[in-house]
Scaffold this motif. Structure first.
Motif, PDB file in Angstrom:
ATOM      1  N   ALA A 131       0.838  -1.209   0.000  1.00 18.79           N
ATOM      2  CA  ALA A 131       0.000   0.000   0.000  1.00 18.79           C
ATOM      3  C   ALA A 131       0.871   1.256   0.000  1.00 18.79           C
ATOM      4  CB  ALA A 131      -0.899   0.007   1.238  1.00 18.79           C
ATOM      5  N   GLY A 132       0.296   2.344  -0.455  1.00 18.33           N
ATOM      6  CA  GLY A 132       1.019   3.610  -0.488  1.00 18.33           C
ATOM      7  C   GLY A 132       1.492   4.027   0.901  1.00 18.33           C
ATOM      8  N   SER A 133       0.613   3.825   1.898  1.00 16.42           N
ATOM      9  CA  SER A 133       0.993   4.239   3.256  1.00 16.42           C
ATOM     10  C   SER A 133       2.210   3.455   3.742  1.00 16.42           C
ATOM     11  CB  SER A 133      -0.184   4.085   4.215  1.00 16.42           C
ATOM     12  OG  SER A 133      -0.779   2.837   4.034  1.00 16.42           O
ATOM     13  N   VAL A 173       5.287   5.033   2.535  1.00 18.09           N
ATOM     14  CA  VAL A 173       5.602   6.213   3.353  1.00 18.09           C
ATOM     15  C   VAL A 173       6.285   5.780   4.657  1.00 18.09           C
ATOM     16  CG1 VAL A 173       4.579   8.148   4.635  1.00 18.09           C
ATOM     17  CG2 VAL A 173       3.780   7.619   2.320  1.00 18.09           C
ATOM     18  N   TYR A 179      -1.600  14.599   2.381  1.00 19.02           N
ATOM     19  CA  TYR A 179      -2.186  13.281   2.666  1.00 19.02           C
ATOM     20  C   TYR A 179      -1.146  12.220   2.363  1.00 19.02           C
ATOM     21  CZ  TYR A 179      -5.300   9.302   2.871  1.00 19.02           C
ATOM     22  OH  TYR A 179      -5.876   8.105   3.226  1.00 19.02           O
ATOM     23  N   HIS A 180      -0.844  11.382   3.368  1.00 25.66           N
ATOM     24  CA  HIS A 180       0.179  10.350   3.175  1.00 25.66           C
ATOM     25  C   HIS A 180      -0.300   8.980   3.620  1.00 25.66           C
ATOM     26  CE1 HIS A 180       2.989  13.530   2.161  1.00 25.66           C
ATOM     27  NE2 HIS A 180       2.599  14.185   3.242  1.00 25.66           N
ATOM     28  N   GLY A 181      -1.589   8.827   3.893  1.00 25.13           N
ATOM     29  CA  GLY A 181      -2.116   7.529   4.284  1.00 25.13           C
ATOM     30  C   GLY A 181      -2.559   7.518   5.732  1.00 25.13           C
ATOM     31  N   GLU A 194       4.214  16.012  -1.065  1.00 30.44           N
ATOM     32  CA  GLU A 194       3.655  15.577  -2.354  1.00 30.44           C
ATOM     33  C   GLU A 194       4.021  16.638  -3.399  1.00 30.44           C
ATOM     34  OE1 GLU A 194      -0.792  14.403  -1.685  1.00 30.44           O
ATOM     35  OE2 GLU A 194      -0.070  15.474   0.066  1.00 30.44           O
ATOM     36  N   ASP A 209       6.478  12.161  -1.887  1.00 29.38           N
ATOM     37  CA  ASP A 209       5.396  11.179  -1.879  1.00 29.38           C
ATOM     38  C   ASP A 209       4.724  11.254  -3.251  1.00 29.38           C
ATOM     39  OD1 ASP A 209       3.159   9.661  -1.660  1.00 29.38           O
ATOM     40  OD2 ASP A 209       2.529  10.444   0.288  1.00 29.38           O
ATOM     41  N   VAL A 260       3.024   8.762  -4.552  1.00 30.21           N
ATOM     42  CA  VAL A 260       2.050   7.670  -4.624  1.00 30.21           C
ATOM     43  C   VAL A 260       0.953   8.010  -5.635  1.00 30.21           C
ATOM     44  CG1 VAL A 260       0.223   6.514  -3.284  1.00 30.21           C
ATOM     45  CG2 VAL A 260       2.534   6.728  -2.337  1.00 30.21           C
ATOM     46  N   PHE A 261       0.506   9.257  -5.616  1.00 30.96           N
ATOM     47  CA  PHE A 261      -0.565   9.685  -6.517  1.00 30.96           C
ATOM     48  C   PHE A 261       0.009  10.235  -7.830  1.00 30.96           C
ATOM     49  CE2 PHE A 261      -5.090  11.581  -5.738  1.00 30.96           C
ATOM     50  CZ  PHE A 261      -5.555  10.889  -6.831  1.00 30.96           C
ATOM     51  N   LYS A 316      -0.354   3.178  -5.886  1.00 28.64           N
ATOM     52  CA  LYS A 316      -1.486   3.340  -6.806  1.00 28.64           C
ATOM     53  C   LYS A 316      -1.236   2.704  -8.174  1.00 28.64           C
ATOM     54  CE  LYS A 316      -3.612   7.357  -4.600  1.00 28.64           C
ATOM     55  NZ  LYS A 316      -4.909   6.850  -4.164  1.00 28.64           N
TER      56      LYS A 316
HETATM   57  C1  LIG Z   1       0.003  11.020  -1.839  1.00 29.94           C
HETATM   58  C2  LIG Z   1      -0.499   9.776  -1.177  1.00 29.94           C
HETATM   59  N1  LIG Z   1       0.299   9.132  -0.322  1.00 29.94           N
HETATM   60  C3  LIG Z   1      -0.094   8.004   0.294  1.00 29.94           C
HETATM   61  C4  LIG Z   1      -1.347   7.489   0.085  1.00 29.94           C
HETATM   62  C5  LIG Z   1      -1.771   6.255   0.821  1.00 29.94           C
HETATM   63  O1  LIG Z   1      -1.870   5.189  -0.058  1.00 29.94           O
HETATM   64  P1  LIG Z   1      -2.728   3.905   0.341  1.00 29.94           P
HETATM   65  O2  LIG Z   1      -4.144   4.341   0.410  1.00 29.94           O
HETATM   66  O3  LIG Z   1      -2.468   2.933  -0.779  1.00 29.94           O
HETATM   67  O4  LIG Z   1      -2.198   3.423   1.650  1.00 29.94           O
HETATM   68  C6  LIG Z   1      -2.222   8.144  -0.789  1.00 29.94           C
HETATM   69  C7  LIG Z   1      -3.569   7.627  -1.038  1.00 29.94           C
HETATM   70  O5  LIG Z   1      -4.440   8.266  -1.552  1.00 29.94           O
HETATM   71  C8  LIG Z   1      -1.785   9.316  -1.441  1.00 29.94           C
HETATM   72  O6  LIG Z   1      -2.585   9.991  -2.276  1.00 29.94           O
END
Ligand SMILES: Cc1ncc(COP(=O)(O)O)c(C=O)c1O
Length: 452
Positions: A132-134, A137, A160-162, A227, A260, A262-263, A289
């Protein structure tokens, strides 16, 4: 084929029964009993349950066909179930479905790690995989601590980082944090994220103060987590010139910079990574993602010298997880990365994103409660202001209201922003222009109708 002679995947919306239809409603009732009540919001007009998705279309259990302008949380950059990704995943799954990530790893893990190292913006890179993205992080924050010895973190308002505990400590939104505050690491300094040139200097001054205050308090900042474009926080794009200053400030204070992505990463914002295009020279990059091509996969990618702060494994990894290097996800990811490169999905995202923003600005010109239409590549947002509000303060909940209204017309979008005042758009880069235009027309109509 769906009505109008267009194939499923590229079909116009087709609503057979007002969503949520009877089957979705019945599933909603069952879900209510079986799932923790916090997870899925179940209301009169929400949600619909997905049965099938292909390219830019989703079909729900009642047979309604939607155009997906969310890319399912930004995952489906190549569209849902891209045939090349599906073929790669199926081939892998027929040989090996699950391996032993950090003990006897699947061969596909090596290929993916080499591929990621080749994409990284540094001469030598190493990565840790996760799901997962979190988690990506979490790995970045652990790496930063090992590398600098400093526990403190600088993060940004609206970031937002999870939602896992380590990541949540760096996520700004108070409603996510409040119930768990006592478990959250309190060495995170939040500073304003600038979106206008005049906000840049005050933000950098806050960063400088945070570095000095935290060092005095004894939890010196070792990681700057940011981000490139704030996604869930409302599609907030920093002014050019901010990131180079931020990076030199971080380096002066001996902190590593964590992007970050992820997005924003892997083509979504018009280039492989959004950070370098905006002057963000990171030491660690979080991916998730889109990375797995629809399968759960994430990674923390780092400069070799920063990553090598981790000790050599003596038999037990300090950080791993059961599904690390999942072979099917790795195979799907390799196919997805091939597609980004061979089909230039990043360039497509850049072109489509420009078109999308121009179209919406055109269609919404003169609408009193429209605050802004903005985007970078195919991460775009439409911000709604409270009516008659000269200061353009966001209309709370407008994003969700528009999302609900659009659902009834067969278009899926998501709300974003700390007040829910933004409609977030992250469609597949493979979507046809006429389908996109059709969906944008409906979106514009819904925005016009959303006046309070
Ligand atoms: C920038 C960013 N980091 C981390 C996450 C967390 O990812 P996850 O929901 O896969 O844990 C998200 C999720 O939307 C995100 O947008």
């Amino acid at each position: 084929m769906v009505r109008g002679g267009r194939p499923f995947g590229d079909a116009f919306p087709h609503i057979r029964v007002t969503p949520p239809g009877p089957r979705s409603r019945a599933l909603g009732k069952r879900l209510r009993r079986a799932e923790s009540r916090n997870v899925t919001f179940i209301g009169d007009r929400f949600p619909v349950f997905w049965e099938e998705a292909l390219a830019a279309n989703v079909r729900d259990v009642d047979g309604n066909v939607y155009v997906d302008l969310t890319g399912a949380f930004g995952v489906a950059l190549a569209g849902h179930r891209h045939p090349r990704i599906m073929r790669a995943a199926t081939r892998q799954q027929q040989r090996l479905t699950h391996g032993m990530g950090d003990i006897h790893p699947p061969a596909a893990k090596v290929e993916l790690l080499e591929r990621l190292a080749g994409l990284a913006p540094w001469p030598e890179a190493r990565a840790v995989l996760a799901s997962a993205g979190s988690e990506a992080v979490e790995i970045a924050l652990k790496t930063a601590l090992l590398s600098t010895g400093k526990p403190g973190i600088l993060a940004f308002e609206c970031g937002y980082h999870g939602l896992t505990l380590g990541a949540l400590a760096t996520t700004h939104r108070d409603d996510f944090r409040a119930p768990f505050r006592k478990r959250l690491y309190d060495g995170v300094a939040f500073v304003p994220f600038p979106v206008r040139p005049e906000e840049m200097s005050p933000s950098l001054a806050s960063c400088e103060r945070a570095f000095e205050d935290r060092a005095r308090r004894g939890d010196a900042i070792g990681a700057v987590l940011v981000e490139p474009v704030q996604g869930r926080g409302g599609v907030r794009i920093p002014p050019r010139g901010f990131f180079p200053e931020l990076c030199s400030l971080a380096r002066r204070h001996g902190a590593v910079v964590v992007a970050d992505e992820v997005f924003t990463g892997l083509g979504r914002c018009g280039s492989m990574f959004a950070g370098p295009a905006l002057g963000l020279d990171a030491d660690l990059i979080c991916l998730g993602k889109a990375l797995g091509g629809g399968f759960p996969l994430s990674a923390c990618l780092g400069r070799a010298e920063v990553m090598d702060a981790w000790p050599e494994s003596a038999g037990e990894a300090l950080h791993t997880s059961t599904f690390l290097g999942h072979p099917v996800a790795c195979a799907a990811s390799l196919a997805f990365l091939d597609l980004v490169e061979s089909e230039r999905l990043d360039r497509r995202a850049a072109r489509m994103g420009e078109h999308l923003v121009a179209r919406l600005r055109d269609a919404l010109a003169g609408v009193g409660h429209l605050s802004d239409v903005r985007g970078l590549g195919l991460l775009a947002g439409v911000e709604i202001a409270a009516d008659g509000n000269a200061a353009r303060v966001g209309q709370p909940g407008a994003g969700a209201r528009i999302a609900t209204q659009l659902l009834a017309h067969g278009v899926m979008v998501l709300p974003a922003g700390e007040r829910g005042q933004v409609v977030e758009l992250t469609p597949p880069a493979t979507m046809s222009r006429d389908l996109l235009d059709r969906a944008l027309k409906q979106l514009a109509r819904a925005v016009i109708d959303s006046s309070e």
